[in-house]
Design a protein around this motif. Structure first.
Motif, PDB file in Angstrom:
ATOM      1  N   ASN A  98       0.828  -1.211   0.000  1.00  0.00           N
ATOM      2  CA  ASN A  98       0.000   0.000   0.000  1.00  0.00           C
ATOM      3  C   ASN A  98       0.860   1.258   0.000  1.00  0.00           C
ATOM      4  OD1 ASN A  98      -2.427  -1.394  -0.052  1.00  0.00           O
ATOM      5  ND2 ASN A  98      -2.610  -1.463   2.174  1.00  0.00           N
ATOM      6  N   LEU A  99       1.963   1.217   0.750  1.00  0.00           N
ATOM      7  CA  LEU A  99       2.879   2.355   0.737  1.00  0.00           C
ATOM      8  C   LEU A  99       3.511   2.490  -0.645  1.00  0.00           C
ATOM      9  CD1 LEU A  99       4.303   4.653   2.213  1.00  0.00           C
ATOM     10  CD2 LEU A  99       5.993   2.990   3.044  1.00  0.00           C
ATOM     11  N   GLY A 100       3.798   1.351  -1.280  1.00  0.00           N
ATOM     12  CA  GLY A 100       4.302   1.386  -2.649  1.00  0.00           C
ATOM     13  C   GLY A 100       3.296   2.018  -3.591  1.00  0.00           C
ATOM     14  N   ASN A 101       2.020   1.688  -3.411  1.00  0.00           N
ATOM     15  CA  ASN A 101       0.970   2.278  -4.249  1.00  0.00           C
ATOM     16  C   ASN A 101       0.906   3.790  -4.070  1.00  0.00           C
ATOM     17  OD1 ASN A 101       0.366  -0.344  -4.982  1.00  0.00           O
ATOM     18  ND2 ASN A 101      -1.411  -0.514  -3.634  1.00  0.00           N
ATOM     19  N   LEU A 102       1.078   4.230  -2.825  1.00  0.00           N
ATOM     20  CA  LEU A 102       1.064   5.667  -2.566  1.00  0.00           C
ATOM     21  C   LEU A 102       2.254   6.342  -3.237  1.00  0.00           C
ATOM     22  CD1 LEU A 102       0.134   7.365   0.747  1.00  0.00           C
ATOM     23  CD2 LEU A 102       2.167   8.102  -0.469  1.00  0.00           C
ATOM     24  N   ARG A 103       3.433   5.727  -3.123  1.00  0.00           N
ATOM     25  CA  ARG A 103       4.621   6.294  -3.776  1.00  0.00           C
ATOM     26  C   ARG A 103       4.438   6.313  -5.299  1.00  0.00           C
ATOM     27  NH1 ARG A 103       5.229   8.322   0.447  1.00  0.00           N
ATOM     28  NH2 ARG A 103       6.636   7.614   2.089  1.00  0.00           N
ATOM     29  N   LEU A 104       3.776   5.303  -5.822  1.00  0.00           N
ATOM     30  CA  LEU A 104       3.473   5.272  -7.258  1.00  0.00           C
ATOM     31  C   LEU A 104       2.581   6.452  -7.630  1.00  0.00           C
ATOM     32  CD1 LEU A 104       3.586   3.762  -9.995  1.00  0.00           C
ATOM     33  CD2 LEU A 104       1.687   2.355  -9.195  1.00  0.00           C
ATOM     34  N   ASP A 105       1.558   6.707  -6.830  1.00  0.00           N
ATOM     35  CA  ASP A 105       0.665   7.839  -7.074  1.00  0.00           C
ATOM     36  C   ASP A 105       1.416   9.167  -7.017  1.00  0.00           C
ATOM     37  OD1 ASP A 105      -1.510   6.217  -7.421  1.00  0.00           O
ATOM     38  OD2 ASP A 105      -2.444   6.668  -5.492  1.00  0.00           O
ATOM     39  N   GLY A 108       4.404   9.584  -7.969  1.00  0.00           N
ATOM     40  CA  GLY A 108       5.434   9.635  -9.005  1.00  0.00           C
ATOM     41  C   GLY A 108       6.821   9.302  -8.492  1.00  0.00           C
ATOM     42  N   ARG A 109       6.910   8.753  -7.300  1.00  0.00           N
ATOM     43  CA  ARG A 109       8.204   8.370  -6.715  1.00  0.00           C
ATOM     44  C   ARG A 109       8.454   6.904  -7.063  1.00  0.00           C
ATOM     45  NH1 ARG A 109       7.217  11.048  -0.785  1.00  0.00           N
ATOM     46  NH2 ARG A 109       9.103   9.870  -0.233  1.00  0.00           N
ATOM     47  N   TYR A 110       8.767   6.678  -8.336  1.00  0.00           N
ATOM     48  CA  TYR A 110       8.750   5.326  -8.889  1.00  0.00           C
ATOM     49  C   TYR A 110       9.847   4.426  -8.311  1.00  0.00           C
ATOM     50  CZ  TYR A 110       5.702   7.698 -12.187  1.00  0.00           C
ATOM     51  OH  TYR A 110       4.692   8.437 -12.740  1.00  0.00           O
ATOM     52  N   ASP A 111      11.040   4.960  -8.099  1.00  0.00           N
ATOM     53  CA  ASP A 111      12.118   4.131  -7.553  1.00  0.00           C
ATOM     54  C   ASP A 111      11.758   3.612  -6.162  1.00  0.00           C
ATOM     55  OD1 ASP A 111      13.806   4.290  -9.765  1.00  0.00           O
ATOM     56  OD2 ASP A 111      14.690   6.177  -9.084  1.00  0.00           O
ATOM     57  N   GLU A 112      11.158   4.467  -5.347  1.00  0.00           N
ATOM     58  CA  GLU A 112      10.749   4.045  -4.010  1.00  0.00           C
ATOM     59  C   GLU A 112       9.639   2.999  -4.097  1.00  0.00           C
ATOM     60  OE1 GLU A 112      10.060   7.249  -1.115  1.00  0.00           O
ATOM     61  OE2 GLU A 112      11.092   8.586  -2.507  1.00  0.00           O
ATOM     62  N   ALA A 113       8.701   3.222  -5.011  1.00  0.00           N
ATOM     63  CA  ALA A 113       7.612   2.256  -5.189  1.00  0.00           C
ATOM     64  C   ALA A 113       8.152   0.904  -5.609  1.00  0.00           C
ATOM     65  CB  ALA A 113       6.617   2.775  -6.226  1.00  0.00           C
TER      66      ALA A 113
END
Length: 252
Positions: free
Chosen positions: A105-112, A114-119
């Motif tokens: 879920n945190l990855g999904n938030l990072r994706l939203d 635009g923090r793709y490397d973190e996601a």
């Protein structure tokens, strides 16, 4: 200095906050009850009520990782309060480092954001959890993050693996359709949007996307059928989508 006073002094020294309250068994049970009530409210679409129940769960037991994750989901997806959602996801992981649902879920938030490397890093960590039941979701979203970074080949590979693992993974088919459409492979895009519609027959968006794709190929009758399906399936809160599908149908 008494044993109790010494304990408080040590806790203060370590946490700079005095002695933290440790929930009683009754409070933990109450927290679980409020959490369950929140799940029920959320399943019925009552997000405000769900949020209140999750907050009550955390009042009773601030160390309830499921409640932190649930609050994070609502703040993220329903209220778009991303910073607050991030804090709850992170707290859930602090309380339970193996909590792969919260990590995804945190990855999904990072994706939203635009923090793709973190996601990508978070999704990969979730996929390393061999007991994670929703690994297909992490892998599908990993694929989408890779696509947003420009790695189309690995994106398709991951999303295809996700829908192979879970043939009912609607978002996977939707994203495959979008990728093929945006890369000029319209025939394959239509096929994937058709899969999206077949696996999610009550989702109006699936019909709309398939209709637009079929129209691009000049398949008027197929497009008309899809737009009519979109109009029929649109929910009361999807009036804009319903009107859009009616307009598209009228213009064919």
């Amino acid at each position: 200095m008494s044993r109790i006073t010494s304990s408080c002094f040590l806790a203060f020294a370590l946490a700079s906050a005095g002695c933290a309250h440790v929930p009683t068994e009754k409070e933990r049970q109450s927290s679980e009850i409020h959490y369950d009530l929140g799940i029920q409210a959320q399943q019925h679409g009552h997000v405000q009520d769900a949020l209140q129940e999750y907050q009550k769960a955390l009042e009773q037991n601030p160390g309830n990782p499921e409640a932190h994750n649930a609050v994070g989901v609502l703040l993220h997806l329903s209220f778009r309060r991303l910073d607050e959602a991030s804090s709850h996801y992170e707290k859930a992981l602090e309380l339970r480092p193996s909590f792969s649902d919260a990590r995804t879920n945190l990855g999904n938030l990072r994706l939203d954001q635009g923090r793709y490397d973190e996601a990508i890093k978070l999704y990969e960590e979730s996929l390393n959890d061999m007991q994670y039941r929703h690994g297909y979701s992490a892998q599908g979203n990993l694929g989408w993050a890779l696509y947003k970074k420009g790695d189309t080949a690995n994106a398709l590979q991951n999303i295809k693996s996700a829908v192979t693992t879970n043939p009912d993974f609607c978002l996977g088919y939707k994203n495959l359709g979008i990728i093929y459409d945006e890369t000029g492979k319209t025939e394959e895009a239509c096929r994937q949007f058709g899969n999206y519609r077949e696996k999610c027959p009550d989702v109006a968006d699936a019909y709309r996307r398939e209709g637009v794709c079929q129209a691009k190929l000049g398949r008027v009758e197929e497009a008309k059928k899809a737009f009519a399906g979109c109009e029929a399936k649109a929910q009361p809160n999807e009036q804009v989508l319903k009107d859009d599908c009616r307009s598209l149908l009228d213009h064919l």
